[in-house]
Design a protein around this motif. Structure first.
Motif, PDB file in Angstrom:
ATOM      1  N   ILE A 108       0.836  -1.210   0.000  1.00 19.42           N
ATOM      2  CA  ILE A 108       0.000   0.000   0.000  1.00 19.42           C
ATOM      3  C   ILE A 108       0.868   1.257   0.000  1.00 19.42           C
ATOM      4  CG2 ILE A 108      -1.779   1.305   1.221  1.00 19.42           C
ATOM      5  CD1 ILE A 108      -2.829  -1.329   0.072  1.00 19.42           C
ATOM      6  N   ASP A 109       1.697   1.388   1.013  1.00 19.21           N
ATOM      7  CA  ASP A 109       2.479   2.612   1.183  1.00 19.21           C
ATOM      8  C   ASP A 109       3.551   2.766   0.102  1.00 19.21           C
ATOM      9  OD1 ASP A 109       2.997   4.978   2.457  1.00 19.21           O
ATOM     10  OD2 ASP A 109       4.191   4.102   4.062  1.00 19.21           O
ATOM     11  N   ASP A 110       4.415   1.779  -0.024  1.00 21.28           N
ATOM     12  CA  ASP A 110       5.518   1.880  -0.991  1.00 21.28           C
ATOM     13  C   ASP A 110       5.053   1.845  -2.441  1.00 21.28           C
ATOM     14  OD1 ASP A 110       7.223   2.016   1.138  1.00 21.28           O
ATOM     15  OD2 ASP A 110       7.944  -0.062   0.987  1.00 21.28           O
ATOM     16  N   SER A 111       3.910   1.236  -2.698  1.00 25.72           N
ATOM     17  CA  SER A 111       3.427   1.136  -4.082  1.00 25.72           C
ATOM     18  C   SER A 111       2.612   2.355  -4.505  1.00 25.72           C
ATOM     19  CB  SER A 111       2.579  -0.125  -4.251  1.00 25.72           C
ATOM     20  OG  SER A 111       1.379  -0.005  -3.520  1.00 25.72           O
ATOM     21  N   GLY A 112       2.428   3.310  -3.587  1.00 31.23           N
ATOM     22  CA  GLY A 112       1.699   4.526  -3.935  1.00 31.23           C
ATOM     23  C   GLY A 112       0.188   4.383  -3.888  1.00 31.23           C
ATOM     24  N   ARG A 113      -0.307   3.353  -3.228  1.00 33.32           N
ATOM     25  CA  ARG A 113      -1.748   3.121  -3.172  1.00 33.32           C
ATOM     26  C   ARG A 113      -2.420   3.705  -1.932  1.00 33.32           C
ATOM     27  NH1 ARG A 113      -0.689  -2.783  -4.498  1.00 33.32           N
ATOM     28  NH2 ARG A 113      -0.403  -2.757  -6.732  1.00 33.32           N
ATOM     29  N   LEU A 114      -1.693   4.472  -1.139  1.00 33.40           N
ATOM     30  CA  LEU A 114      -2.286   5.036   0.075  1.00 33.40           C
ATOM     31  C   LEU A 114      -3.465   5.966  -0.222  1.00 33.40           C
ATOM     32  CD1 LEU A 114      -2.166   4.984   3.124  1.00 33.40           C
ATOM     33  CD2 LEU A 114      -0.511   6.864   3.034  1.00 33.40           C
ATOM     34  N   PRO A 115      -3.375   6.847  -1.234  1.00 34.60           N
ATOM     35  CA  PRO A 115      -4.558   7.651  -1.560  1.00 34.60           C
ATOM     36  C   PRO A 115      -5.752   6.788  -1.989  1.00 34.60           C
ATOM     37  CG  PRO A 115      -2.621   8.637  -2.544  1.00 34.60           C
ATOM     38  CD  PRO A 115      -2.203   7.288  -2.009  1.00 34.60           C
ATOM     39  N   LEU A 116      -5.491   5.704  -2.703  1.00 35.17           N
ATOM     40  CA  LEU A 116      -6.573   4.806  -3.111  1.00 35.17           C
ATOM     41  C   LEU A 116      -7.202   4.136  -1.891  1.00 35.17           C
ATOM     42  CD1 LEU A 116      -8.126   3.601  -5.511  1.00 35.17           C
ATOM     43  CD2 LEU A 116      -6.405   1.792  -5.601  1.00 35.17           C
ATOM     44  N   LEU A 117      -6.386   3.761  -0.926  1.00 36.87           N
ATOM     45  CA  LEU A 117      -6.917   3.178   0.311  1.00 36.87           C
ATOM     46  C   LEU A 117      -7.769   4.194   1.065  1.00 36.87           C
ATOM     47  CD1 LEU A 117      -7.051   0.806   2.327  1.00 36.87           C
ATOM     48  CD2 LEU A 117      -5.020   1.785   3.423  1.00 36.87           C
ATOM     49  N   ALA A 118      -7.309   5.445   1.117  1.00 37.65           N
ATOM     50  CA  ALA A 118      -8.080   6.503   1.791  1.00 37.65           C
ATOM     51  C   ALA A 118      -9.420   6.701   1.089  1.00 37.65           C
ATOM     52  CB  ALA A 118      -7.289   7.805   1.806  1.00 37.65           C
ATOM     53  N   PHE A 119      -9.404   6.711  -0.236  1.00 32.39           N
ATOM     54  CA  PHE A 119     -10.646   6.811  -1.010  1.00 32.39           C
ATOM     55  C   PHE A 119     -11.570   5.649  -0.668  1.00 32.39           C
ATOM     56  CE2 PHE A 119     -13.065   5.177  -4.574  1.00 32.39           C
ATOM     57  CZ  PHE A 119     -13.813   6.279  -4.963  1.00 32.39           C
ATOM     58  N   PHE A 120     -11.029   4.442  -0.674  1.00 30.48           N
ATOM     59  CA  PHE A 120     -11.794   3.212  -0.445  1.00 30.48           C
ATOM     60  C   PHE A 120     -12.462   3.204   0.928  1.00 30.48           C
ATOM     61  CE2 PHE A 120     -11.726  -1.495   0.474  1.00 30.48           C
ATOM     62  CZ  PHE A 120     -12.602  -1.878  -0.524  1.00 30.48           C
ATOM     63  N   VAL A 121     -11.693   3.515   1.951  1.00 25.07           N
ATOM     64  CA  VAL A 121     -12.230   3.516   3.317  1.00 25.07           C
ATOM     65  C   VAL A 121     -13.282   4.609   3.476  1.00 25.07           C
ATOM     66  CG1 VAL A 121     -11.647   3.899   5.750  1.00 25.07           C
ATOM     67  CG2 VAL A 121     -10.190   2.440   4.332  1.00 25.07           C
ATOM     68  N   ALA A 122     -12.976   5.811   2.992  1.00 21.69           N
ATOM     69  CA  ALA A 122     -13.929   6.923   3.096  1.00 21.69           C
ATOM     70  C   ALA A 122     -15.214   6.605   2.339  1.00 21.69           C
ATOM     71  CB  ALA A 122     -13.304   8.212   2.565  1.00 21.69           C
ATOM     72  N   PHE A 123     -15.092   5.977   1.185  1.00 20.75           N
ATOM     73  CA  PHE A 123     -16.236   5.610   0.363  1.00 20.75           C
ATOM     74  C   PHE A 123     -17.151   4.643   1.112  1.00 20.75           C
ATOM     75  CE2 PHE A 123     -18.456   3.133  -2.823  1.00 20.75           C
ATOM     76  CZ  PHE A 123     -18.850   4.076  -3.753  1.00 20.75           C
ATOM     77  N   ILE A 124     -16.578   3.572   1.646  1.00 20.04           N
ATOM     78  CA  ILE A 124     -17.377   2.552   2.329  1.00 20.04           C
ATOM     79  C   ILE A 124     -18.024   3.111   3.599  1.00 20.04           C
ATOM     80  CG2 ILE A 124     -17.264   0.356   3.582  1.00 20.04           C
ATOM     81  CD1 ILE A 124     -15.160  -0.540   1.526  1.00 20.04           C
ATOM     82  N   VAL A 125     -17.255   3.813   4.405  1.00 16.68           N
ATOM     83  CA  VAL A 125     -17.784   4.371   5.657  1.00 16.68           C
ATOM     84  C   VAL A 125     -18.902   5.355   5.361  1.00 16.68           C
ATOM     85  CG1 VAL A 125     -17.212   5.845   7.636  1.00 16.68           C
ATOM     86  CG2 VAL A 125     -15.692   3.961   7.001  1.00 16.68           C
TER      87      VAL A 125
END
Length: 145
Positions: A9-26
């Motif tokens: 997640i972090d090293d691959s640059g997917r942290l913004p995508l994870l933030a989007f994903f969590v915010a979307f679901i919540v």
């Protein structure tokens, strides 16, 4: 688990995508709970947002948040990583609000509680599935970089 997070997640640059994903679901879950409680006319809960006799649907707030999050995502330099992640989360909140009323946009009428309103839930599940696959590293056809 932290090693997986750091590597995938972090090293691959997917942290913004994870933030989007969590915010979307919540946001989707909280919006559905909120709308259900409003419809049940629970005394201590919020009411519909109105401007005079006009009911303001949450898709309106979603569009504004998507615009703010999208512009923030483009305007903030990559060096400000925390702000980029925040922009992705704001975009995720807005996206959830918009897709929760996808059927309203599709049919141009308030079909939220009808059978046609099911299209909104379907659209949200598709968005969650696609975003989840991207988080896991699945690449769309033809994308190799």
């Amino acid at each position: 688990m932290s090693e997986y997070f750091t590597l995938h997640i972090d090293d691959s640059g997917r942290l913004p995508l994870l933030a989007f994903f969590v915010a979307f679901i919540v946001t989707f879950v909280l919006t559905r709970v909120n709308v259900r409680l409003i419809r049940a006319d629970v005394r201590w809960w919020f009411r519909n947002v109105k401007a005079g006799d006009l009911h303001i649907h949450h898709v309106v707030f979603g569009v504004v948040l998507m615009l703010v999050g999208g512009v923030m995502g483009f305007a903030i330099p990559d060096a400000y990583r925390g702000f980029v992640v925040s922009a992705a989360a704001v975009f995720g909140v807005g996206s959830a609000l918009v897709l929760d009323e996808f059927a309203l946009i599709l049919h141009l009428s308030d079909v939220y509680w009808t059978e046609k309103g099911r299209a909104s839930v379907d659209a949200v599940f598709v968005a969650i599935a696609v975003t989840g696959l991207l988080l896991l590293g699945v690449r769309p056809v033809g994308f190799a970089g």
